[in-house]
Design a protein around this motif. Structure first.
Motif, PDB file in Angstrom:
ATOM      1  N   LYS A  24       0.938  -1.152   0.105  1.00 52.47           N
ATOM      2  CA  LYS A  24      -0.043  -0.167  -0.157  1.00 52.47           C
ATOM      3  C   LYS A  24       0.859   1.261   0.088  1.00 52.47           C
ATOM      4  O   LYS A  24       1.691   1.410   1.036  1.00 52.47           O
ATOM      5  CB  LYS A  24      -0.842   0.090   1.087  1.00 52.47           C
ATOM      6  CG  LYS A  24      -1.881  -1.037   1.496  1.00 52.47           C
ATOM      7  CD  LYS A  24      -2.702  -0.669   2.679  1.00 52.47           C
ATOM      8  CE  LYS A  24      -3.386  -2.005   3.038  1.00 52.47           C
ATOM      9  NZ  LYS A  24      -4.146  -1.940   4.057  1.00 52.47           N
ATOM     10  N   ARG A  26       2.094   4.441   1.042  1.00 52.52           N
ATOM     11  CA  ARG A  26       1.937   5.551   2.189  1.00 52.52           C
ATOM     12  C   ARG A  26       2.374   6.907   1.929  1.00 52.52           C
ATOM     13  O   ARG A  26       1.713   7.812   2.405  1.00 52.52           O
ATOM     14  CB  ARG A  26       2.719   4.933   3.403  1.00 52.52           C
ATOM     15  CG  ARG A  26       2.206   3.544   3.889  1.00 52.52           C
ATOM     16  CD  ARG A  26       0.787   3.500   4.354  1.00 52.52           C
ATOM     17  NE  ARG A  26       0.209   2.064   4.558  1.00 52.52           N
ATOM     18  CZ  ARG A  26      -0.681   1.826   5.158  1.00 52.52           C
ATOM     19  NH1 ARG A  26      -1.782   2.593   5.162  1.00 52.52           N
ATOM     20  NH2 ARG A  26      -1.061   0.657   5.463  1.00 52.52           N
ATOM     21  N   THR A  58      -0.758   8.699   3.401  1.00 57.61           N
ATOM     22  CA  THR A  58      -1.901   7.970   4.016  1.00 57.61           C
ATOM     23  C   THR A  58      -1.397   7.754   5.370  1.00 57.61           C
ATOM     24  O   THR A  58      -0.470   7.057   5.582  1.00 57.61           O
ATOM     25  CB  THR A  58      -2.208   6.726   3.243  1.00 57.61           C
ATOM     26  OG1 THR A  58      -2.306   6.884   1.849  1.00 57.61           O
ATOM     27  CG2 THR A  58      -3.159   5.983   3.759  1.00 57.61           C
ATOM     28  N   GLU A  60      -2.702   6.010   8.885  1.00 59.69           N
ATOM     29  CA  GLU A  60      -4.000   5.083   9.574  1.00 59.69           C
ATOM     30  C   GLU A  60      -3.700   4.911  11.024  1.00 59.69           C
ATOM     31  O   GLU A  60      -2.295   4.774  11.490  1.00 59.69           O
ATOM     32  CB  GLU A  60      -4.269   3.927   8.746  1.00 59.69           C
ATOM     33  CG  GLU A  60      -4.551   3.978   7.686  1.00 59.69           C
ATOM     34  CD  GLU A  60      -4.510   2.713   7.021  1.00 59.69           C
ATOM     35  OE1 GLU A  60      -3.974   1.683   7.296  1.00 59.69           O
ATOM     36  OE2 GLU A  60      -4.952   2.670   5.719  1.00 59.69           O
ATOM     37  N   ARG A  61      -4.522   4.866  11.753  1.00 54.58           N
ATOM     38  CA  ARG A  61      -4.420   4.616  13.212  1.00 54.58           C
ATOM     39  C   ARG A  61      -5.217   3.203  13.658  1.00 54.58           C
ATOM     40  O   ARG A  61      -6.277   3.400  13.288  1.00 54.58           O
ATOM     41  CB  ARG A  61      -4.865   5.796  14.319  1.00 54.58           C
ATOM     42  CG  ARG A  61      -4.682   5.557  15.530  1.00 54.58           C
ATOM     43  CD  ARG A  61      -4.937   6.868  16.207  1.00 54.58           C
ATOM     44  NE  ARG A  61      -5.692   7.882  15.825  1.00 54.58           N
ATOM     45  CZ  ARG A  61      -5.554   9.252  16.212  1.00 54.58           C
ATOM     46  NH1 ARG A  61      -4.942   9.605  17.019  1.00 54.58           N
ATOM     47  NH2 ARG A  61      -6.435   9.876  15.558  1.00 54.58           N
ATOM     48  N   ASP A  62      -4.568   2.434  14.375  1.00 56.86           N
ATOM     49  CA  ASP A  62      -5.425   1.337  14.626  1.00 56.86           C
ATOM     50  C   ASP A  62      -6.118   1.626  16.051  1.00 56.86           C
ATOM     51  O   ASP A  62      -5.884   2.665  16.426  1.00 56.86           O
ATOM     52  CB  ASP A  62      -4.422   0.089  14.799  1.00 56.86           C
ATOM     53  CG  ASP A  62      -3.384   0.240  15.776  1.00 56.86           C
ATOM     54  OD1 ASP A  62      -3.411   0.833  16.879  1.00 56.86           O
ATOM     55  OD2 ASP A  62      -2.475  -0.547  15.907  1.00 56.86           O
ATOM     56  N   ARG A  63      -6.881   0.644  16.382  1.00 57.02           N
ATOM     57  CA  ARG A  63      -7.675   0.903  17.563  1.00 57.02           C
ATOM     58  C   ARG A  63      -7.171   1.082  18.872  1.00 57.02           C
ATOM     59  O   ARG A  63      -7.360   1.640  19.690  1.00 57.02           O
ATOM     60  CB  ARG A  63      -8.528  -0.571  17.889  1.00 57.02           C
ATOM     61  CG  ARG A  63      -9.429  -0.787  16.580  1.00 57.02           C
ATOM     62  CD  ARG A  63     -10.166  -1.932  17.190  1.00 57.02           C
ATOM     63  NE  ARG A  63     -11.139  -2.153  15.709  1.00 57.02           N
ATOM     64  CZ  ARG A  63     -12.132  -3.029  15.712  1.00 57.02           C
ATOM     65  NH1 ARG A  63     -12.400  -3.834  16.864  1.00 57.02           N
ATOM     66  NH2 ARG A  63     -12.945  -3.246  14.728  1.00 57.02           N
ATOM     67  N   VAL A  67      -0.057   4.516  15.129  1.00 56.46           N
ATOM     68  CA  VAL A  67       0.208   5.300  13.600  1.00 56.46           C
ATOM     69  C   VAL A  67       1.172   4.584  12.937  1.00 56.46           C
ATOM     70  O   VAL A  67       2.175   4.244  12.970  1.00 56.46           O
ATOM     71  CB  VAL A  67       0.497   6.926  13.920  1.00 56.46           C
ATOM     72  CG1 VAL A  67       0.461   7.469  12.322  1.00 56.46           C
ATOM     73  CG2 VAL A  67      -0.452   7.656  14.771  1.00 56.46           C
ATOM     74  N   SER A  68       0.451   4.135  11.704  1.00 59.82           N
ATOM     75  CA  SER A  68       1.213   3.050  10.972  1.00 59.82           C
ATOM     76  C   SER A  68       2.256   3.882  10.225  1.00 59.82           C
ATOM     77  O   SER A  68       3.238   3.129   9.978  1.00 59.82           O
ATOM     78  CB  SER A  68       0.226   2.408   9.876  1.00 59.82           C
ATOM     79  OG  SER A  68      -0.214   3.383   8.999  1.00 59.82           O
TER      80      SER A  68
END
Length: 110
Positions: A24, A26, A58, A60-63, A67-68
């Motif tokens: 993906k 990023r 891009t 993204e933050r997980d639960r 932060v990826s």
């Protein structure tokens, strides 16, 4: 190393740049131009001007709130040093380089 200059000056331009994680994209940019580059190996890389054309990220933050994008700059587990095998010679750590940019711009913004 013998024959490798310790100090280099110049500029570079790269088109269609992407940093991906698990296939993906990023971090991407249509073009990156860096001028006024001074590489003082192995200590410092300085850019007088850095121009990014159409940069995108891009994030993204997980639960759990992780932060990826920060993972892109960490060494993969397979590249992390492990205990050397008996009689194995320890690998030399990579040099630490400090990067500095005195001026950056996005076309159309300045």
């Amino acid at each position: 190393a013998a024959g490798v200059p310790a100090r280099i000056q110049g500029s570079v331009a790269v088109a269609r740049v992407a940093v991906a994680e698990a296939g993906k994209p990023r971090l991407t940019a249509d073009r990156i131009e860096a001028s006024g580059l001074v590489l003082d190996w192995p200590r410092r890389l300085t850019a007088g001007r850095l121009v990014l054309s159409r940069p995108r990220a891009t994030v993204e933050r997980d639960r759990s709130g992780h932060v990826s994008v920060t993972d892109l700059f960490a060494a993969p587990a397979s590249a992390r040093p492990s205990a050397p095998a008996p009689r194995a010679r320890a690998a030399r750590p990579p040099p630490k380089i400090t990067a500095t940019c005195r001026r950056s711009a996005r076309p159309g913004i300045g």
